[in-house]
Design a protein around this motif. Structure first.
Motif, PDB file in Angstrom:
ATOM      1  N   ILE A 128       0.462   4.238  -2.860  1.00 15.46           N
ATOM      2  CA  ILE A 128      -0.031   5.734  -2.550  1.00 15.46           C
ATOM      3  C   ILE A 128       1.191   6.427  -2.845  1.00 15.46           C
ATOM      4  N   GLU A 151     -14.172   2.364  -4.241  1.00 13.27           N
ATOM      5  CA  GLU A 151     -13.729   3.347  -3.766  1.00 13.27           C
ATOM      6  C   GLU A 151     -12.084   3.096  -3.727  1.00 13.27           C
ATOM      7  N   GLU A 207      -8.422   4.201  -3.157  1.00 17.39           N
ATOM      8  CA  GLU A 207      -7.489   5.260  -1.859  1.00 17.39           C
ATOM      9  C   GLU A 207      -6.462   5.536  -2.553  1.00 17.39           C
ATOM     10  N   GLN A 208      -6.142   7.100  -2.767  1.00 16.56           N
ATOM     11  CA  GLN A 208      -5.164   7.546  -3.565  1.00 16.56           C
ATOM     12  C   GLN A 208      -4.561   8.909  -2.709  1.00 16.56           C
ATOM     13  N   ASP A 209      -3.681   9.567  -2.765  1.00 15.51           N
ATOM     14  CA  ASP A 209      -3.201  10.704  -2.384  1.00 15.51           C
ATOM     15  C   ASP A 209      -2.316  11.229  -3.452  1.00 15.51           C
ATOM     16  N   LYS A 220       0.771  -1.103  -0.127  1.00  9.49           N
ATOM     17  CA  LYS A 220       0.145   0.112   0.116  1.00  9.49           C
ATOM     18  C   LYS A 220       0.992   1.384  -0.051  1.00  9.49           C
TER      19      LYS A 220
END
Length: 541
Positions: free
Chosen positions: A501, A525, A527-529, A497
């Motif tokens: 990310i 959904e 998850e990212q940044d 993970k």
């Protein structure tokens, strides 16, 4: 060379930007696994290879069309391409230089045809020829390596090419539709001077075209090549019998400024490739890749231009040279005739004129001698979005996806080099400490010698790029192969993970315990940044 030595010290200061470094470099053992098209019908790798000599790619109706030597190849994008890229083809006995969708049923194709340019219509899907051959002069170049552009708008074909065998008569030409056939003035250096055509598209009332040419405004010991954007009105009907008969009455052009500012500007003047209009932060923007000349300080840059700024340049002052020995200066407003030249009949300053062929002779005479605008088009934020000045290889092809990511709110730019590398960066118009215009996401060498070398020779120069958004792929064309590259190399991060990310890649998202590629219309959904790549609290892998 003396000029370069004079300029260089001004850019040894801290204000000259350093080359950005990629977040990720994709290893060669990963890119060598990408599937490839080599124009070989047999799966037997020992079978004799053809000299495919690929010239261009275009995606239409879930099909990738390949213009090559003696053949048009049609690749079904819905078919799985895990090991190879399979296709059908139609023989043409040509170097294919134009592949356009003419209407819902017809593919328009032009080729060099042994230095006798010829065009044909084909049925989309079957690639069966429709009707007779069409003369290609003024539509298609004579030489397979010549630069050209072509597009259909309103049933009319707009082309930029060399219209004669000797390579002297460069032309921007409209033909084949219901509108009058029009062209640029023949062998007039103030209109076009040895241009290299790059791209064209339509927008609003105009057709815009991008090219580089020998400058007429900077004449001296050395030849200066400058990048240009030009336009013509789609409703242009030509001038009168006395002035601009069968020629454009709306042809204007302006310089594109792509430079790093300092005590002296460092210019990237060789325009190489241009995108269609993309929308970023509500603005219509065009991206272009530029290089420096081969014998100068090495450099490549990507600059962004608002269509609004291009229009401002065309609405500004005209440029002129009073005599053959004088410098070029702005034309005073009082010397520009009324109605103002360079626009479209029926709108703006020419609203009271139903057609261009009823414009006053003063207006037509002026625009015939004043196609060049005084002001340059400045790049967004007054600096390149991406530059590379410490590596000798040049960046030469560009394409962009302005709807990347799960929410389709990011713009990712792909640039191809002359040595087979793909550079991928995230573009933003807003300034911030984390992005400051662009974020260098990834670099990969996608050329595969085992699949792309022909007769023991490697031609690593990227010929064309085409996005296949629906299937999450970028097709990269070389002379003798096409490599299918995933938009995101997400599988590299597997179940890590933190790495997923930290990649900050809009095409990669953390979902259900693994890093997966985000395809259009994907559900779930992710998850990212993307903005920060914050991995606080995540385990190392």
């Amino acid at each position: 060379m003396l000029l370069l030595l004079f300029i260089l010290p001004h850019f040894t200061r801290a204000n000259f930007p350093e080359d950005p470094q990629p977040i990720n470099i994709v290893p060669d053992d990963v890119t060598q696994m990408y599937s490839a098209f080599v124009g070989q019908e047999s799966a037997d790798s020992s079978a004799e290879r053809q000299d495919v000599s690929i010239k261009l790619l275009t995606v239409m109706d879930k099909t990738l069309y390949v213009g090559a030597r003696d053949n048009i190849y049609a690749i079904d994008l819905d078919s799985p391409h895990t090991e190879g890229v399979y296709f059908s083809k139609e023989k043409c006995h040509n170097y294919i230089k134009i592949l356009l969708k003419r209407n819902d049923d017809t593919l328009f194709v032009c080729g060099t045809h042994a230095y006798n340019p010829t065009c044909r219509n084909y049925k989309i899907g079957t690639l069966e020829q429709e009707g007779d051959d069409i003369k290609g002069q003024g539509r298609c170049p004579y030489h397979p390596d010549a630069d050209n552009f072509a597009l259909f708008s309103g049933g009319n074909l707009y082309t930029g090419t060399i219209s004669d065998f000797t390579g002297i008569d460069a032309v921007i030409y409209r033909s084949l539709g219901d509108s009058p056939f029009l062209r640029t003035a023949k062998q007039n250096s103030k209109w076009l001077k040895e241009p290299h055509f790059v791209h064209a598209f339509e927008h609003s009332d105009y057709v815009y075209f991008f090219f580089r040419e020998i400058s007429v405004e900077y004449h001296g010991v050395e030849t200066v090549i400058l990048p240009r954007v030009g336009r013509v009105c789609k409703n242009d009907k030509g001038g009168t019998m006395a002035v601009l008969d069968k020629q454009w009455t709306s042809f204007v052009k302006a310089r594109l400024d792509c430079s790093i500012r300092g005590d002296s500007h460092f210019y990237f003047n060789l325009l190489q490739s241009v995108t269609d209009i993309i929308v970023i932060d509500g603005m219509d923007i065009v991206l272009a890749v530029f290089t420096t000349p081969k014998n100068s300080i090495p450099g490549s840059a990507v600059c962004a231009y608002k269509m609004e700024d291009i229009e401002k340049a065309f609405a500004g002052k005209f440029k002129e040279q009073k005599s053959s020995h004088s410098i070029w200066t702005a034309v005073p407003d009082g010397e520009v005739p009324m109605p103002r030249p360079g626009g479209c009949a029926g709108s703006g300053p020419l609203e009271g004129y139903a057609s261009s062929n009823v414009l006053p002779d003063d207006t037509l005479n002026f625009i015939s001698k004043h196609s060049l605008m005084h002001e340059s088009v400045t790049t967004l934020n007054h600096k390149p979005w991406f530059q590379q000045t410490t590596i000798r290889e040049h960046l030469i092809k560009i394409t962009a996806d302005s709807t990347a990511g799960p929410a389709k709110d990011y713009t990712v730019v792909f640039i191809g080099s002359e040595t087979g590398k793909i550079t991928k960066f995230l573009a933003r118009t807003e300034k911030s400490e984390t992005l400051d215009g662009s974020l260098f996401l990834e670099q990969m060498n996608v050329y595969n010698p085992d699949k792309c070398d022909y007769e023991g020779k490697s031609d690593r120069r990227i010929v064309d790029l085409q996005l296949d958004k629906e299937h999450g792929a970028l097709f990269v064309a070389f002379s003798h192969c096409i490599i299918r590259v995933p938009l995101g190399n997400c599988q590299r991060y597997g179940t890590c993970k933190k790495s997923c990310i930290a990649s900050r890649d809009p095409y990669c998202g953390w979902f259900d315990g693994s890093c997966v590629q985000v395809l259009p219309n994907a559900e779930g959904e992710f998850e990212q940044d993307i903005k920060h790549g914050n991995t606080d609290g995540m385990d190392d892998c």
